[in-house]
Design a protein around this motif. Structure first.
Motif, PDB file in Angstrom:
ATOM      1  N   UNK A   1       0.800  -1.231   0.000  1.00  7.19           N
ATOM      2  CA  UNK A   1       0.000   0.000   0.000  1.00  7.19           C
ATOM      3  C   UNK A   1       0.832   1.280   0.000  1.00  7.19           C
ATOM      4  N   UNK A   2       2.128   1.163  -0.056  1.00  7.60           N
ATOM      5  CA  UNK A   2       2.973   2.365   0.003  1.00  7.60           C
ATOM      6  C   UNK A   2       2.670   3.291  -1.173  1.00  7.60           C
ATOM      7  N   UNK A   3       2.107   4.487  -0.896  1.00  3.86           N
ATOM      8  CA  UNK A   3       1.799   5.408  -1.996  1.00  3.86           C
ATOM      9  C   UNK A   3       3.058   6.085  -2.521  1.00  3.86           C
ATOM     10  N   UNK A   4       3.016   6.498  -3.753  1.00  2.00           N
ATOM     11  CA  UNK A   4       4.115   7.250  -4.348  1.00  2.00           C
ATOM     12  C   UNK A   4       3.643   8.689  -4.531  1.00  2.00           C
ATOM     13  N   UNK A   5       4.565   9.620  -4.791  1.00  2.00           N
ATOM     14  CA  UNK A   5       4.150  11.023  -4.948  1.00  2.00           C
ATOM     15  C   UNK A   5       3.086  11.226  -6.022  1.00  2.00           C
ATOM     16  N   UNK A   6       3.092  10.404  -7.066  1.00  2.00           N
ATOM     17  CA  UNK A   6       2.098  10.575  -8.127  1.00  2.00           C
ATOM     18  C   UNK A   6       0.759   9.916  -7.801  1.00  2.00           C
ATOM     19  N   UNK A   7       0.643   9.299  -6.618  1.00  2.63           N
ATOM     20  CA  UNK A   7      -0.634   8.687  -6.233  1.00  2.63           C
ATOM     21  C   UNK A   7      -1.310   9.450  -5.101  1.00  2.63           C
ATOM     22  N   UNK A   8      -0.883  10.675  -4.837  1.00  2.00           N
ATOM     23  CA  UNK A   8      -1.514  11.455  -3.769  1.00  2.00           C
ATOM     24  C   UNK A   8      -2.998  11.670  -4.069  1.00  2.00           C
ATOM     25  N   UNK A   9      -3.320  11.952  -5.305  1.00  2.16           N
ATOM     26  CA  UNK A   9      -4.720  12.111  -5.695  1.00  2.16           C
ATOM     27  C   UNK A   9      -5.256  10.751  -6.131  1.00  2.16           C
ATOM     28  N   UNK A  10      -6.501  10.481  -5.740  1.00  2.00           N
ATOM     29  CA  UNK A  10      -7.118   9.209  -6.108  1.00  2.00           C
ATOM     30  C   UNK A  10      -7.383   9.163  -7.606  1.00  2.00           C
ATOM     31  N   UNK A  11      -7.173   8.002  -8.184  1.00  2.40           N
ATOM     32  CA  UNK A  11      -7.516   7.755  -9.580  1.00  2.40           C
ATOM     33  C   UNK A  11      -8.998   7.360  -9.575  1.00  2.40           C
ATOM     34  N   UNK A  12      -9.835   8.179 -10.153  1.00  5.41           N
ATOM     35  CA  UNK A  12     -11.288   7.968 -10.087  1.00  5.41           C
ATOM     36  C   UNK A  12     -11.749   6.989 -11.158  1.00  5.41           C
ATOM     37  N   UNK A  13     -11.926   5.737 -10.757  1.00  3.46           N
ATOM     38  CA  UNK A  13     -12.475   4.745 -11.681  1.00  3.46           C
ATOM     39  C   UNK A  13     -13.540   3.943 -10.958  1.00  3.46           C
ATOM     40  N   UNK A  14     -14.462   3.415 -11.737  1.00  8.83           N
ATOM     41  CA  UNK A  14     -15.597   2.696 -11.190  1.00  8.83           C
ATOM     42  C   UNK A  14     -15.291   1.258 -10.823  1.00  8.83           C
ATOM     43  N   UNK A  15     -16.310   0.580 -10.342  1.00 12.71           N
ATOM     44  CA  UNK A  15     -16.173  -0.794  -9.877  1.00 12.71           C
ATOM     45  C   UNK A  15     -15.747  -1.742 -10.998  1.00 12.71           C
ATOM     46  N   UNK A  16     -16.298  -1.562 -12.197  1.00 10.99           N
ATOM     47  CA  UNK A  16     -15.931  -2.453 -13.306  1.00 10.99           C
ATOM     48  C   UNK A  16     -14.436  -2.346 -13.610  1.00 10.99           C
ATOM     49  N   UNK A  17     -13.913  -1.133 -13.597  1.00  8.58           N
ATOM     50  CA  UNK A  17     -12.480  -0.931 -13.829  1.00  8.58           C
ATOM     51  C   UNK A  17     -11.664  -1.494 -12.674  1.00  8.58           C
ATOM     52  N   UNK A  18     -12.148  -1.344 -11.453  1.00 11.55           N
ATOM     53  CA  UNK A  18     -11.460  -1.910 -10.285  1.00 11.55           C
ATOM     54  C   UNK A  18     -11.318  -3.423 -10.463  1.00 11.55           C
ATOM     55  N   UNK A  19     -12.429  -4.073 -10.779  1.00  7.75           N
ATOM     56  CA  UNK A  19     -12.425  -5.524 -10.967  1.00  7.75           C
ATOM     57  C   UNK A  19     -11.510  -5.910 -12.134  1.00  7.75           C
ATOM     58  N   UNK A  20     -11.560  -5.150 -13.221  1.00  5.36           N
ATOM     59  CA  UNK A  20     -10.708  -5.438 -14.373  1.00  5.36           C
ATOM     60  C   UNK A  20      -9.233  -5.342 -14.010  1.00  5.36           C
ATOM     61  N   UNK A  21      -8.866  -4.327 -13.226  1.00  7.13           N
ATOM     62  CA  UNK A  21      -7.460  -4.172 -12.819  1.00  7.13           C
ATOM     63  C   UNK A  21      -7.013  -5.311 -11.908  1.00  7.13           C
ATOM     64  N   UNK A  22      -7.879  -5.696 -10.974  1.00  7.19           N
ATOM     65  CA  UNK A  22      -7.546  -6.824 -10.104  1.00  7.19           C
ATOM     66  C   UNK A  22      -7.402  -8.091 -10.950  1.00  7.19           C
ATOM     67  N   UNK A  23      -8.351  -8.292 -11.869  1.00  5.07           N
ATOM     68  CA  UNK A  23      -8.292  -9.465 -12.741  1.00  5.07           C
ATOM     69  C   UNK A  23      -7.021  -9.511 -13.569  1.00  5.07           C
ATOM     70  N   UNK A  24      -6.618  -8.375 -14.096  1.00  4.66           N
ATOM     71  CA  UNK A  24      -5.398  -8.314 -14.899  1.00  4.66           C
ATOM     72  C   UNK A  24      -4.174  -8.619 -14.040  1.00  4.66           C
ATOM     73  N   UNK A  25      -4.118  -8.044 -12.861  1.00  2.00           N
ATOM     74  CA  UNK A  25      -2.974  -8.263 -11.972  1.00  2.00           C
ATOM     75  C   UNK A  25      -2.882  -9.713 -11.505  1.00  2.00           C
TER      76      UNK A  25
END
Length: 137
Positions: free
Chosen positions: A56-80
């Motif tokens: 969970x260690x954030x980086x300087x470029x992750x200070x602001x949340x990346x606004x994506x919906x649940x479908x994208x969240x699931x897709x990213x988890x699935x890809x990873x």
């Protein structure tokens, strides 16, 4: 909650071996870190075991949340994690439920507040009474 217990709970809830639960947890937490503000990521990490804090260690470029919906969240988890949509959604539910059990002081509620309504079917099972009690097959 210690690291082994966290992984064991995810494994039990997702019905996968421990090694796979580690992968599912990592994929979900990495995606969650992208979705939350940097401050919220740090607050969450502070309550988790060391190996999960590193994910969970954030980086300087992750200070602001990346606004994506649940479908994208699931897709990213699935890809990873190399999962199809259904399996990724179940993995996210298992990790969220375990996460709720692992943190205190309303921290999970602070996370939920940053999520739009379309996350409801993944988050609400974690909020349900008795959700923290895993079911044995």
């Amino acid at each position: 909650m210690n690291y082994d217990t966290f992984v064991d709970q995810v494994a039990l809830r997702a019905r996968v071996p421990g090694e796979r639960a580690v992968e599912l947890t990592r994929a979900t937490l990495e995606t969650l870190a992208e979705r939350l503000t940097g401050g919220e990521v740090l607050d969450l990490a502070a309550q988790l075991p060391k190996p999960l804090q590193l994910v969970l260690r954030p980086s300087p470029d992750t200070e602001a949340a990346d606004r994506f919906g649940a479908a994208e969240f699931v897709a990213r988890v699935g890809q990873r994690a190399g999962l199809d949509e259904r399996a990724a959604r179940e993995a996210v539910r298992a990790v969220f439920t375990t996460l709720r059990e692992a943190v205190t002081g309303g921290e999970f509620d602070d996370i939920v507040v940053q999520m739009p309504r379309d996350y409801r079917d993944m988050v609400e099972p974690a909020l349900a009474p008795g959700a923290a009690v895993p079911r044995r097959p």
